[in-house]
Write a protein that holds these residues in place. Structure first.
Motif, PDB file in Angstrom:
ATOM      1  N   ARG A  60       0.742  -1.133   0.105  1.00 42.15           N
ATOM      2  CA  ARG A  60       0.075   0.045   0.007  1.00 42.15           C
ATOM      3  C   ARG A  60       0.961   1.335   0.068  1.00 42.15           C
ATOM      4  O   ARG A  60       0.499   2.116  -0.740  1.00 42.15           O
ATOM      5  N   ASP A  61       1.873   1.333   0.610  1.00 38.57           N
ATOM      6  CA  ASP A  61       2.836   2.411   0.784  1.00 38.57           C
ATOM      7  C   ASP A  61       3.551   2.514  -0.411  1.00 38.57           C
ATOM      8  O   ASP A  61       3.605   3.725  -1.056  1.00 38.57           O
ATOM      9  N   LEU A  62       3.942   1.520  -1.410  1.00 35.61           N
ATOM     10  CA  LEU A  62       4.693   1.630  -2.387  1.00 35.61           C
ATOM     11  C   LEU A  62       3.683   2.035  -3.683  1.00 35.61           C
ATOM     12  O   LEU A  62       3.953   2.882  -4.548  1.00 35.61           O
ATOM     13  N   ILE A  63       2.369   1.798  -3.546  1.00 34.91           N
ATOM     14  CA  ILE A  63       1.476   2.140  -4.315  1.00 34.91           C
ATOM     15  C   ILE A  63       1.372   3.510  -4.438  1.00 34.91           C
ATOM     16  O   ILE A  63       1.076   4.388  -5.440  1.00 34.91           O
ATOM     17  N   GLN A  64       1.121   3.892  -3.038  1.00 30.71           N
ATOM     18  CA  GLN A  64       0.933   5.506  -2.852  1.00 30.71           C
ATOM     19  C   GLN A  64       2.175   6.053  -3.279  1.00 30.71           C
ATOM     20  O   GLN A  64       2.162   7.513  -4.016  1.00 30.71           O
ATOM     21  N   ARG A  65       3.396   5.797  -3.095  1.00 22.62           N
ATOM     22  CA  ARG A  65       4.559   6.518  -3.447  1.00 22.62           C
ATOM     23  C   ARG A  65       4.744   6.538  -5.090  1.00 22.62           C
ATOM     24  O   ARG A  65       5.051   7.340  -5.656  1.00 22.62           O
ATOM     25  N   THR A  66       4.094   5.311  -5.533  1.00 21.85           N
ATOM     26  CA  THR A  66       4.336   5.296  -7.024  1.00 21.85           C
ATOM     27  C   THR A  66       3.445   6.178  -7.913  1.00 21.85           C
ATOM     28  O   THR A  66       3.842   7.127  -8.668  1.00 21.85           O
ATOM     29  N   PHE A  67       2.295   6.459  -7.107  1.00 23.77           N
ATOM     30  CA  PHE A  67       1.309   7.533  -7.868  1.00 23.77           C
ATOM     31  C   PHE A  67       1.556   8.791  -7.494  1.00 23.77           C
ATOM     32  O   PHE A  67       1.428   9.810  -8.171  1.00 23.77           O
ATOM     33  N   LEU A  68       2.168   8.930  -6.303  1.00 24.27           N
ATOM     34  CA  LEU A  68       2.753  10.444  -5.924  1.00 24.27           C
ATOM     35  C   LEU A  68       4.008  10.899  -6.929  1.00 24.27           C
ATOM     36  O   LEU A  68       3.737  11.854  -7.182  1.00 24.27           O
ATOM     37  N   GLY A  69       4.734   9.892  -7.082  1.00 22.59           N
ATOM     38  CA  GLY A  69       5.864   9.958  -8.199  1.00 22.59           C
ATOM     39  C   GLY A  69       5.194  10.231  -9.562  1.00 22.59           C
ATOM     40  O   GLY A  69       6.021  11.246 -10.176  1.00 22.59           O
ATOM     41  N   CYS A  70       4.063   9.859  -9.848  1.00 20.76           N
ATOM     42  CA  CYS A  70       3.661   9.885 -11.109  1.00 20.76           C
ATOM     43  C   CYS A  70       3.215  11.388 -11.213  1.00 20.76           C
ATOM     44  O   CYS A  70       3.481  12.133 -12.021  1.00 20.76           O
ATOM     45  N   ILE A  71       2.456  11.969 -10.002  1.00 21.01           N
ATOM     46  CA  ILE A  71       2.080  13.314 -10.061  1.00 21.01           C
ATOM     47  C   ILE A  71       3.309  14.240  -9.957  1.00 21.01           C
ATOM     48  O   ILE A  71       3.278  15.122 -10.833  1.00 21.01           O
ATOM     49  N   GLU A  72       4.188  14.095  -9.225  1.00 21.50           N
ATOM     50  CA  GLU A  72       5.260  14.847  -9.280  1.00 21.50           C
ATOM     51  C   GLU A  72       6.236  15.008 -10.586  1.00 21.50           C
ATOM     52  O   GLU A  72       6.688  15.828 -10.952  1.00 21.50           O
ATOM     53  N   GLY A  73       5.999  13.782 -11.058  1.00 16.73           N
ATOM     54  CA  GLY A  73       6.873  13.808 -12.360  1.00 16.73           C
ATOM     55  C   GLY A  73       6.235  14.005 -13.607  1.00 16.73           C
ATOM     56  O   GLY A  73       6.802  13.708 -14.698  1.00 16.73           O
ATOM     57  N   LEU A  74       4.962  14.233 -13.479  1.00 19.13           N
ATOM     58  CA  LEU A  74       4.051  14.323 -14.776  1.00 19.13           C
ATOM     59  C   LEU A  74       4.868  15.266 -15.815  1.00 19.13           C
ATOM     60  O   LEU A  74       4.953  15.175 -17.208  1.00 19.13           O
ATOM     61  N   ALA A  75       5.432  16.247 -15.206  1.00 18.60           N
ATOM     62  CA  ALA A  75       6.066  17.290 -16.310  1.00 18.60           C
ATOM     63  C   ALA A  75       7.301  16.745 -16.931  1.00 18.60           C
ATOM     64  O   ALA A  75       7.622  17.230 -18.119  1.00 18.60           O
ATOM     65  N   THR A  76       7.917  15.703 -16.382  1.00 21.79           N
ATOM     66  CA  THR A  76       9.046  15.145 -17.080  1.00 21.79           C
ATOM     67  C   THR A  76       8.574  14.148 -18.029  1.00 21.79           C
ATOM     68  O   THR A  76       9.395  13.467 -18.970  1.00 21.79           O
ATOM     69  N   PHE A  77       7.402  13.511 -18.028  1.00 24.90           N
ATOM     70  CA  PHE A  77       6.858  12.692 -19.074  1.00 24.90           C
ATOM     71  C   PHE A  77       7.037  13.386 -20.501  1.00 24.90           C
ATOM     72  O   PHE A  77       6.011  14.061 -20.794  1.00 24.90           O
ATOM     73  N   ARG A  78       7.751  12.888 -21.302  1.00 24.66           N
ATOM     74  CA  ARG A  78       7.845  13.555 -22.486  1.00 24.66           C
ATOM     75  C   ARG A  78       6.990  12.990 -23.844  1.00 24.66           C
ATOM     76  O   ARG A  78       7.105  13.296 -24.701  1.00 24.66           O
ATOM     77  N   GLY A  79       6.710  11.729 -23.412  1.00 25.92           N
ATOM     78  CA  GLY A  79       5.432  10.910 -24.320  1.00 25.92           C
ATOM     79  C   GLY A  79       6.437  10.435 -25.254  1.00 25.92           C
ATOM     80  O   GLY A  79       5.894   9.801 -26.564  1.00 25.92           O
ATOM     81  N   ASP A  80       7.561   9.970 -24.999  1.00 26.67           N
ATOM     82  CA  ASP A  80       8.593   9.252 -26.324  1.00 26.67           C
ATOM     83  C   ASP A  80       7.861   7.759 -26.207  1.00 26.67           C
ATOM     84  O   ASP A  80       7.865   7.227 -27.261  1.00 26.67           O
ATOM     85  N   GLY A  81       7.423   7.322 -25.135  1.00 27.52           N
ATOM     86  CA  GLY A  81       6.913   6.124 -25.046  1.00 27.52           C
ATOM     87  C   GLY A  81       5.737   6.078 -24.302  1.00 27.52           C
ATOM     88  O   GLY A  81       4.959   7.057 -24.420  1.00 27.52           O
ATOM     89  N   GLU A  82       5.079   4.958 -24.079  1.00 19.94           N
ATOM     90  CA  GLU A  82       3.858   4.521 -23.521  1.00 19.94           C
ATOM     91  C   GLU A  82       3.883   5.146 -21.990  1.00 19.94           C
ATOM     92  O   GLU A  82       4.672   4.787 -21.258  1.00 19.94           O
ATOM     93  N   PHE A  83       2.511   5.782 -21.672  1.00 18.96           N
ATOM     94  CA  PHE A  83       2.547   6.245 -20.313  1.00 18.96           C
ATOM     95  C   PHE A  83       2.614   4.728 -19.163  1.00 18.96           C
ATOM     96  O   PHE A  83       3.190   5.112 -18.303  1.00 18.96           O
ATOM     97  N   ARG A  84       2.065   3.791 -19.592  1.00 20.71           N
ATOM     98  CA  ARG A  84       1.919   2.734 -18.734  1.00 20.71           C
ATOM     99  C   ARG A  84       3.620   2.055 -18.561  1.00 20.71           C
ATOM    100  O   ARG A  84       3.871   1.744 -17.354  1.00 20.71           O
ATOM    101  N   SER A  85       4.303   2.165 -19.602  1.00 23.16           N
ATOM    102  CA  SER A  85       5.835   1.998 -19.087  1.00 23.16           C
ATOM    103  C   SER A  85       6.497   3.001 -18.206  1.00 23.16           C
ATOM    104  O   SER A  85       7.223   2.463 -17.355  1.00 23.16           O
ATOM    105  N   TRP A  86       6.147   4.168 -18.641  1.00 24.51           N
ATOM    106  CA  TRP A  86       6.623   5.164 -17.776  1.00 24.51           C
ATOM    107  C   TRP A  86       6.176   5.042 -16.176  1.00 24.51           C
ATOM    108  O   TRP A  86       6.777   5.038 -15.291  1.00 24.51           O
ATOM    109  N   LEU A  87       4.862   4.548 -15.889  1.00 20.37           N
ATOM    110  CA  LEU A  87       4.439   4.399 -14.904  1.00 20.37           C
ATOM    111  C   LEU A  87       4.820   3.063 -13.976  1.00 20.37           C
ATOM    112  O   LEU A  87       5.310   3.060 -12.972  1.00 20.37           O
ATOM    113  N   PHE A  88       5.039   1.883 -14.810  1.00 21.03           N
ATOM    114  CA  PHE A  88       5.601   1.019 -14.382  1.00 21.03           C
ATOM    115  C   PHE A  88       7.125   1.103 -13.783  1.00 21.03           C
ATOM    116  O   PHE A  88       7.769   0.390 -13.040  1.00 21.03           O
TER     117      PHE A  88
END
Length: 181
Positions: A60-88
């Motif tokens: 549960r803690d790691l799930i939360q950290r993952t989605f928090l990292g997603c929110i914090e890093g959204l600006a760094t997602f360049r779209g070169d690959g798939e979103f789910r690859s970036w999230l995983f």
């Protein structure tokens, strides 16, 4: 013909009809509903990723950290690959941090060699119902973590070799060869 603006707005559903890229673009522009749709779409796969490898409270803690990292890093997602690859990729790095942190500063952990069963002090959790699934899970947990992650992303999340390589920051040729490095 008149256009019903309210009906158009109500029909703007961010569910399964929108692609990840469309949702990420909308979320980047401030559309919170698009971010919620991505969360809804990927919560279960990310949860499954962790519950197969760590205790429930840690998952549960790691799930939360993952989605928090997603929110914090959204600006760094360049779209070169798939979103789910970036999230995983975020999820995988959170898992690595967890195992390396729990081993202590002086221990060197090679996730390409160690399995979940090697890293647990208690018996493996039985996440999946049914005897065959429990046996499969137990077998997966005895694989090196990198190999377990690759198999789960491929077979359970239907990710392509390219998507897995992007998520784990691996070269495609090494992944296809089974080296995972």
């Amino acid at each position: 013909t008149a256009i019903d603006v309210d009906a158009c707005a109500r029909s703007r559903d961010h569910g399964s009809m929108s692609s990840d890229r469309e949702l990420v673009d909308a979320w980047s522009r401030g559309d919170r509903a698009a971010g919620n749709a991505l969360f809804d779409r990927y919560y279960e796969p990310v949860a499954r990723f962790f519950f197969n490898k760590v205790a429930d409270d840690v998952a549960r803690d790691l799930i939360q950290r993952t989605f928090l990292g997603c929110i914090e890093g959204l600006a760094t997602f360049r779209g070169d690959g798939e979103f789910r690859s970036w999230l995983f990729g975020i999820a995988y790095r959170q898992l690595c941090k967890h195992y390396r942190g729990s081993a202590g500063e002086r221990a060197r952990i090679d996730l390409g060699e160690l399995s979940v069963a090697d890293l647990r002090s208690s018996p493996s959790q039985q996440f999946a119902a049914g005897q065959e699934l429990r046996a499969l899970l137990a077998a997966l947990q005895r694989l090196p973590i990198d190999a377990q992650v690759v198999l789960e992303l491929h077979y359970w999340e239907s990710m392509t070799t390219e998507e897995i390589a992007a998520a784990l920051e691996l070269r495609r040729r090494a992944l296809a060869a089974g080296g995972g490095r």
